[in-house]
Design a protein around this motif. Structure first.
Motif, short mmCIF file in Angstrom:
data_model
loop_
_atom_site.label_atom_id
_atom_site.label_comp_id
_atom_site.label_asym_id
_atom_site.label_seq_id
_atom_site.Cartn_x
_atom_site.Cartn_y
_atom_site.Cartn_z
N ARG A 42 3.74 -12.09 9.22
CA ARG A 42 3.86 -12.05 10.68
C ARG A 42 3.76 -10.60 11.15
N LYS A 43 2.95 -10.37 12.13
CA LYS A 43 2.75 -9.00 12.60
C LYS A 43 2.55 -8.95 14.10
N THR A 44 2.74 -7.78 14.64
CA THR A 44 2.38 -7.58 16.05
C THR A 44 1.03 -6.89 16.10
N ALA A 45 0.31 -7.13 17.17
CA ALA A 45 -1.03 -6.56 17.26
C ALA A 45 -1.37 -6.29 18.72
N SER A 46 -2.55 -5.73 18.91
CA SER A 46 -3.00 -5.43 20.27
C SER A 46 -3.91 -6.55 20.76
N ARG A 47 -4.16 -6.56 22.07
CA ARG A 47 -5.09 -7.56 22.59
C ARG A 47 -6.51 -7.19 22.21
N VAL A 48 -7.34 -8.20 22.03
CA VAL A 48 -8.75 -7.94 21.69
C VAL A 48 -9.62 -8.35 22.88
N THR A 49 -10.72 -7.66 23.04
CA THR A 49 -11.60 -7.96 24.17
C THR A 49 -12.60 -9.05 23.80
N THR A 50 -13.14 -8.94 22.58
CA THR A 50 -14.13 -9.93 22.13
C THR A 50 -14.11 -10.01 20.61
N LEU A 51 -14.52 -11.14 20.09
CA LEU A 51 -14.70 -11.25 18.64
C LEU A 51 -16.18 -11.43 18.31
N GLY A 224 -17.93 -15.77 20.24
CA GLY A 224 -16.76 -14.95 19.85
C GLY A 224 -15.81 -14.64 20.97
N THR A 225 -15.84 -15.45 22.03
CA THR A 225 -14.93 -15.16 23.15
C THR A 225 -13.81 -16.19 23.27
N SER A 226 -13.83 -17.23 22.45
CA SER A 226 -12.76 -18.22 22.46
C SER A 226 -12.66 -18.83 21.07
N LEU A 227 -11.62 -19.63 20.87
CA LEU A 227 -11.45 -20.23 19.54
C LEU A 227 -12.66 -21.08 19.16
N GLU A 228 -13.19 -21.80 20.14
CA GLU A 228 -14.31 -22.72 19.88
C GLU A 228 -15.60 -21.96 19.54
N THR A 229 -15.73 -20.75 20.05
CA THR A 229 -16.98 -20.01 19.81
C THR A 229 -16.81 -18.94 18.74
N THR A 230 -15.72 -19.04 17.97
CA THR A 230 -15.47 -18.05 16.93
C THR A 230 -15.39 -18.73 15.56
N PRO A 231 -16.47 -18.72 14.81
CA PRO A 231 -16.46 -19.37 13.50
C PRO A 231 -15.90 -18.41 12.44
N SER A 232 -15.76 -18.90 11.25
CA SER A 232 -15.26 -18.02 10.19
C SER A 232 -16.20 -18.02 8.99
N SER A 233 -16.51 -16.81 8.54
CA SER A 233 -17.27 -16.66 7.29
C SER A 233 -16.45 -15.81 6.33
N TYR A 236 -10.28 -15.68 5.95
CA TYR A 236 -9.36 -16.48 6.76
C TYR A 236 -10.14 -17.17 7.88
N LYS A 237 -9.53 -18.23 8.37
CA LYS A 237 -10.12 -18.95 9.52
C LYS A 237 -9.15 -18.78 10.70
N LEU A 238 -9.74 -18.46 11.85
CA LEU A 238 -8.91 -18.34 13.05
C LEU A 238 -8.59 -19.77 13.53
N VAL A 239 -7.33 -20.13 13.51
CA VAL A 239 -6.97 -21.52 13.86
C VAL A 239 -6.27 -21.60 15.23
N GLU A 240 -5.76 -20.51 15.71
CA GLU A 240 -5.16 -20.50 17.05
C GLU A 240 -5.47 -19.17 17.71
N TRP A 241 -5.80 -19.22 19.00
CA TRP A 241 -6.05 -17.98 19.72
C TRP A 241 -5.69 -18.20 21.18
N ASP A 244 -4.64 -12.64 24.59
CA ASP A 244 -3.64 -11.63 24.95
C ASP A 244 -2.22 -12.06 24.60
N GLN A 245 -2.07 -13.09 23.72
CA GLN A 245 -0.71 -13.49 23.36
C GLN A 245 -0.52 -13.76 21.87
N PHE A 246 -1.39 -14.56 21.27
CA PHE A 246 -1.10 -15.02 19.92
C PHE A 246 -2.38 -15.36 19.16
N ARG A 247 -2.38 -15.03 17.86
CA ARG A 247 -3.50 -15.43 17.00
C ARG A 247 -2.93 -15.89 15.65
#
Lengths: 580, 315
Positions: A42-51, A224-233, A236-241, A244-247
């Motif tokens: 578990r970590k804290t992080a900064s907000r991201v603009t785009t993936l 890469g701007t939402s969970l649905e448009t961000t695949p994983s290669s 790890y796989k992004l499962v929640e986004w 500006d709050q949680f990933r």
């Protein structure tokens, strides 16, 4: 009625008072370490603009992409050598090259896939790079193929000067073979770094990308701007986004590098407030925390404290081509400021986590990629590094007297960032120290608060006397970092210009020296020496970030910072949470 | 009334167009670029900026802007969330800000009304003096100080509340529990401000001649207060609702940052800092619509609060 009024008042008073005084509560203790089962980091992080890896700009984004986007190579901490090592990720192994280093070939693994099972192969990579260089998209990160690694025809294609993709030096020879043809030879380490970790050289999922266009002309794309448009290669796989709050990321056990990563789940909470970050860590809600500002006083004796080294060296830039003030053009004046710079006081009293730096190339930068030798630990670097952290008051006074004899009393304005209390304190210290060292009849330092953007613009335009600034850069190629001091650098903030320096830079970065280890190292030292001689700026500190890790994290490096891989956080043993 | 409303709506449309035009010119004249990387070569930077016509003359840029604006297209974000349509950003952030601030409003209006009325009725008595001191404290101390103190003492040290807003999407009890501190932090200053206002208005009305008349007609003090004094005090109070309502949608930069709330609070400032012109203009446009509509609704509500007021009357 009176009772009701009183009750309301009491409630309000209790809220106000309770906010001011509550006793300490006990902190829960984690259970004994167990080496098996799921592990949540578990970590804290900064907000991201785009993936979207083809347009991101900051490290906040790249720190997410390292989890979810794979690449041809990856680097990890190697316990055997106590150093970093490069391994094949989507590639089977490190790349091979032709004799002159202009053609590099990667062999890709079989069975690579996106998180939904779609195949990744060499053609996926080629298509991804064609998209990266698509002139209609004007991707900001396309320059990886004409700045970091100069791929033949890449810049011309991106600028629309050529339209035939076959003229660009990226070719999938078959499903497993990817070949790059470069404009000029490239050191192996540069190429490996360019294809390591999630970033612009990671593949994109073409079918998803095609569905993400926002206009018919295909100029804007929300990949890469939402969970649905961000695949994983990646691993790890992004499962929640929640923006500006949680990933949240889940480990992909089928990833070729899965074995290197210990956490099975990574949770990131976006927290911009320093106090909240600290409270979460102390409450046991997160597993590590950077210590900044006043918190350092509280934790400086804490044995858990470890330091992340930075490539940033802060300097005091001097307008050495000033038309208004001739003394700024006098090297004696600039050398006087260099040798009278109280670096130990600055790092001892103001920037307590920083280390004094009388040098230009950060101690975190690596000079020999094969051995991991840091440039500052090399003999040639030691030979050019000034003694006593560059402090020599007698020498400084001698230089200043020479300048004074020519120019008389010198009034100089020192600009500091208006939002930085610490730089203001450094400015005040320098005003005091310089005037004490040289006398108020010789020098008068005037302080001026300036917004940081304006300050950098002034430095670029040469409309300042003295101002603070800093450059960072990659850890693996200190030679490339020297580009900021070359004559034609676009965002140049110093006024140093030297053909000799430029020639040496060209030879070291894209010329005859790139495969000659010793000569290249010597060239770097020579470049640094040229800057020491001309003194376009006075370096004074190298920043470091202190971190605290929770007791459940057992750092694989033992808390030692290893250039290129840091503390090997995600390779470190992790005790289970009480709830796991 | 209908004619008046239509006239006002037309004026609102014109005002909105003026606001976005001025906003466009202002933000485009600001220095800086949405591309923040200092390492980007100048020619690369130019190519990217040219894609968005940023180097065309201002009048040409304005032409592009107006043609998109009239089609309801504000474009995509350039810096904050690159390539995301700007209204999607607003849609993403407004629900949580609205949720929090509506709860705050539910707390603010009744409490402020109760405190205002009771302090006016108990004017210059001990209760009034104590309440006044608390009101002054609540107004003078910035809300972020309350927020930090509550977070540190009630959440971190006492453990009564979560330190940050819960990440749950639905409004569950645990999410509401995590919203209590931000709601209180958002409310304290507003309750105090509104209390003072209600107290002052009501105290003035309590001493007016119509109250004497009401009592002379045989109404009890409590009847006179509720039927006449309070109703009259609420007309100017309606004006206070506009900034309060705007505050609701604007969110709170610091409080949202302290409690990790992904709301609209930092949006405007972040957009300006990021040179994200489309977002800046869209946010301003959105707030302007809300502001102008609120003003219209408040104006129309005067007639309901006080039947003597006629909207759009010629005489």
């Amino acid at each position: 009625m009176k009772k009701r009024y009183s009750l309301l008042l009491i409630v309000l008073t209790v809220i106000l008072v309770a906010a001011g005084c509550v006793n300490d509560v006990e902190v829960a203790v984690d259970p004994d370490p167990v080496d098996e089962g799921p592990r949540i980091f578990r970590k804290t992080a900064s907000r991201v603009t785009t993936l979207n890896q083809q347009i991101y700009e900051t490290t906040a984004e790249s720190s997410v992409m390292r989890f979810i986007y794979g690449n041809l190579l990856e680097r990890f901490y190697d316990e055997a050598t106590d150093n970093y090592k490069f391994v094949g990720f989507h590639a089977t192994d490190l790349p091979t090259r032709n004799d002159d280093g202009t053609v590099w070939t990667f062999t890709l693994r079989d069975g690579l896939s996106w998180d939904d099972g779609t195949v990744i192969d060499a053609y996926t990579y080629e298509e991804s790079y064609k998209t990266l260089l698509d002139p209609k998209l004007a991707n900001y990160r396309a320059n990886v193929f004409f700045d970091d690694v100069t791929v033949k025809g890449a810049e011309a294609y991106w600028k629309g000067e050529i339209t035939d993709w076959s003229e660009v030096g990226v070719k999938a020879l078959d499903a497993n073979t990817l070949e790059f043809t470069l404009e000029f030879p490239c050191p192996k380490i540069d190429l490996m770094v360019a294809f390591t970790r999630g970033g612009p050289t990671s593949p994109i999922k073409m079918d998803l990308f095609e569905s993400c266009f926002l206009d018919e002309e295909k100029t804007e794309n929300n990949y890469g701007t939402s969970l649905e448009t961000t695949p994983s290669s990646g691993a790890y796989k992004l499962v929640e986004w929640t923006r500006d709050q949680f990933r949240k990321y889940e480990k992909r056990e089928d990833s070729p590098v899965a074995a290197y990563y210990v956490p099975t789940t990574i949770e990131e909470r976006v927290v911009e407030d320093r106090s909240a970050r600290m409270q979460l860590f102390e409450n046991g809600d997160t597993d590590y925390c950077s210590i900044t500002g006043p918190d350092y006083d509280k934790y400086q004796e804490d044995p858990r404290l470890v330091f992340w080294e930075s490539t940033t060296v802060w300097s005091m830039f001097i307008n050495m081509t000033s038309e208004e003030k001739a003394f700024l053009r006098d090297v004696n004046f600039r050398k006087a400021l260099y040798y009278a710079m109280p670096r130990d006081i600055i790092t001892g009293n103001i920037y307590q986590t920083a280390i004094p730096a009388a040098y230009i190339v950060s101690s975190a930068k690596i000079a020999d990629a094969d051995t991991g030798l840091r440039y500052r630990d090399s003999e040639v670097a030691k030979a050019v590094t000034p003694q006593n952290n560059g402090y020599n008051l007698q020498l400084a006074q001698d230089y200043m007297q020479e300048a004074f004899a020519v120019h008389g009393k010198m009034v100089v304005q020192l600009d500091y960032f208006d939002t930085s209390d610490n730089l203001k304190r450094v400015g005040e210290l320098l005003e005091q120290e310089y005037e004490k060292a040289f006398g108020t009849d010789v020098i008068d330092v005037v302080l001026q608060a300036v917004p940081w953007q304006t300050s950098y613009e002034n430095m670029e335009n040469g409309t300042y006397d003295i101002a603070f600034g800093g450059w960072s850069g990659g850890e693996f190629n200190p030679w490339s970092g020297m580009v900021v001091y070359t004559s034609d650098y676009a965002s140049k903030i110093d006024q140093f210009k030297s053909e000799e320096f430029d020639d040496l830079y060209d030879r070291a970065v894209k010329g005859d020296l790139i495969f000659k280890t010793e000569e290249r190292l010597q060239a770097l030292a020579e470049m640094e020496q040229m800057l020491f001689d001309a003194v376009p700026f006075v370096p004074f500190m190298q920043t470091r970030t202190p971190y605290l890790f929770s007791d459940r994290v057992h750092l694989i490096t033992g808390g030692k910072y290893v250039s290129g891989v840091g503390f090997g956080i995600y390779q470190s043993k992790l005790d289970p949470l009480a709830t796991e | 009334m209908i004619r008046y409303t239509v006239q006002r709506l037309i004026l609102i449309a014109l005002t909105l167009f003026l606001i976005v035009s001025i906003a466009f010119i202002t933000v485009r004249m600001m220095p800086g670029s949405f591309l923040k990387s200092r390492n980007l070569p100048e020619d690369v930077r130019l190519i990217i900026e040219n894609k968005y016509h940023l180097h065309e003359p201002l009048i040409v840029q304005y032409k592009y802007f107006v043609s998109d604006f009239l089609r309801g297209n504000f474009g995509v974000s350039l810096g904050l969330q690159p390539k995301v349509p700007v209204f999607d950003i607003l849609k993403q952030k407004i629900p949580i800000t609205l949720q929090l601030n509506l709860f705050a409003l539910i707390l603010i209006i009744p409490l402020a009304t109760i405190f205002g009325i009771t302090t006016a009725l108990k004017k210059n008595q001990l209760y009034d003096h104590i309440a006044n001191v608390l009101v002054i404290i609540a107004i003078s101390v910035p809300s972020f100080v309350f927020a930090s103190l509550m977070q540190f003492n009630l959440a971190y040290r006492a453990g009564w509340f979560p330190i940050l807003l819960s990440t749950e999407k639905a409004l569950t009890w645990s999410k509401f529990h995590s919203m209590i501190l931000p709601i209180i932090a958002l409310s304290v200053g507003a309750i105090a401000g509104l209390t003072r206002y209600v107290r002052a208005e009501l105290a003035e009305n309590l001493n007016s001649e119509f109250m004497l008349l009401a009592k002379a007609k045989g109404l009890k003090q409590i009847q006179a207060v509720f039927r006449h004094a309070i109703r009259n005090s609420f007309i100017p109070l309606a004006n206070m609702i506009i900034p309060l309502f705007m505050g609701i949608l604007g969110g709170s930069l610091i409080i949202e940052q302290i409690f990790g709330i992904p709301g609209t609070g930092p949006l405007m400032i972040s957009a300006i800092n990021a040179n994200d012109d489309p977002v800046t203009i869209a946010v301003l446009f959105f707030y302007s619509i809300i502001g102008l509509t609120s003003i219209l609704l408040i104006d129309l509500s005067y007639g309901v609060i006080d039947p003597r007021i006629r909207m759009g009357g010629k005489r």
